[in-house]
Design a protein around this motif. Sequence first.
Motif: not given
Lengths: 256, 198
Positions: A231-241, A247-249, B114-120
């Motif tokens: 989830v942290l990885r997804q947030l970082s790719s979403l917030s590249r700019n 961005a610091t996440l 924890l359920d893998g629910i994120g931005p996507e």
Amino acid sequence: MTHTTRVSLEPAWILHQHPYRDSSLLLEVFSQEYGRVGLIARGARAARSRWQSQLQILRPLALSWNLRGELGTLTGAEPRGRVVMFPGRQVLCACYLNELLLRLITRLDPHPELFSAYEQAVDALADNEEQALRLFEKRLLQALGYGLLLDHEYDNGQPVEEQGLYEYHLERGPVRREQANPDGLFLQGSSLLSLHRDELQDVRSGREVKQLMRAALGLYLGARPLRTREVLRQLSSLSRNAPADMATLSPNSPAG
Amino acid sequence: MSGSRLIGRLIESLRCLPGVGPKSAQRMAFHLLEYNRDGGRQLAEALSMAMEQVGNCSECRTLSEQTICLLCSNDQRDRSLLCVVETPADVQALEQSTGYRGVYFVLMGHLSPLDGIGPEALGLDLLEARLASAEVKELILATNPTVEGEATAHFVSEIARAQGVRTTRIAHGVPMGGELEYIDGGTLSHAFAGRQEV
Ligand SMILES: [Zn+2]
């Protein structure tokens, strides 16, 4: 015959919750004296439940339950202390701590010292996130019986020196080296010692210690990746700019 | 049970409904078979059509059998106002009791690492693209006042800020007719943090 344990107003935190049957919740709880417990909160999802706004992650709670067999039944829930509002980023870091606990400790294994480490980490997230996470990881490994050797070389017992370069052998400890190679896990003596003393102030030791912790925890976490990391990885790719806060996440996110 | 495979299967299937245990499933099945076969046939048809045809609106992600739902394609709605909610039921609730004339974005959940629910899973990339199109002038956060709902709101507001879109948050707090001493600490501290000039 199974014996029923009645627990009254035990300091606890909810690590995670799942819907259970029609209107109930299955709570994964971390408590001071009993360690991890699975509790059913009957009717907690019903519209007029007295528990509805009470049963949440990241809230210090006092919980009462009856336990017979593996799953307990929640009989009471009260707030314990002031409600602290966590900004989004700290929620993710705290979820990372919760996931580590769920993955690495088993139910009904008491860990009172780890419970206080958890409370300290949650409190410290706002001030020094990196340090809070790393110190909790260190305590977690200790509680599991896999504490890291940090101040002595494992083979000859020589004290670790600030200026030295060390290769860390997982499940054994540091050994002094003249130079680093790309295959090993290398740290400055100063990084090992700052982790030993529980103070991770500078950026370099923060980065090195994070790599060490990630490798050490990886041994026990196994192949299944941590969901909070994804989830942290997804947030970082979403917030590249995006602005600074997001961005610091990641990718150098504190939770790895 | 009753020597009929078909009835047994019907009772078992009815139990997938929320709030329906074995007893009430059995009562429903016998009721339809004994007294209301037409109603049962209509239910079967409605169920199977909805299950086959209802998908998600490509603009707001709410449940809809159209590519773009009725609300999003209604040209009477103000497209400069975008209200972010967690579920289609939240859209219904707001439509029924507020005079809101803008459009919605439905996350279909909240951040739950924890359920893998994120931005996507929450479609935040779609929301970001929508905000980048400059059509939206105000984003209204109406996620639930839970820890995860708040965290979700935080990240949505970060995206809006990056796109230069003004963001507001619906007020949470003391319910109408509520008395302070009976309100739980979380609600009360929310209400206190969100106090307004009078
Ligand atoms: Zn729509």
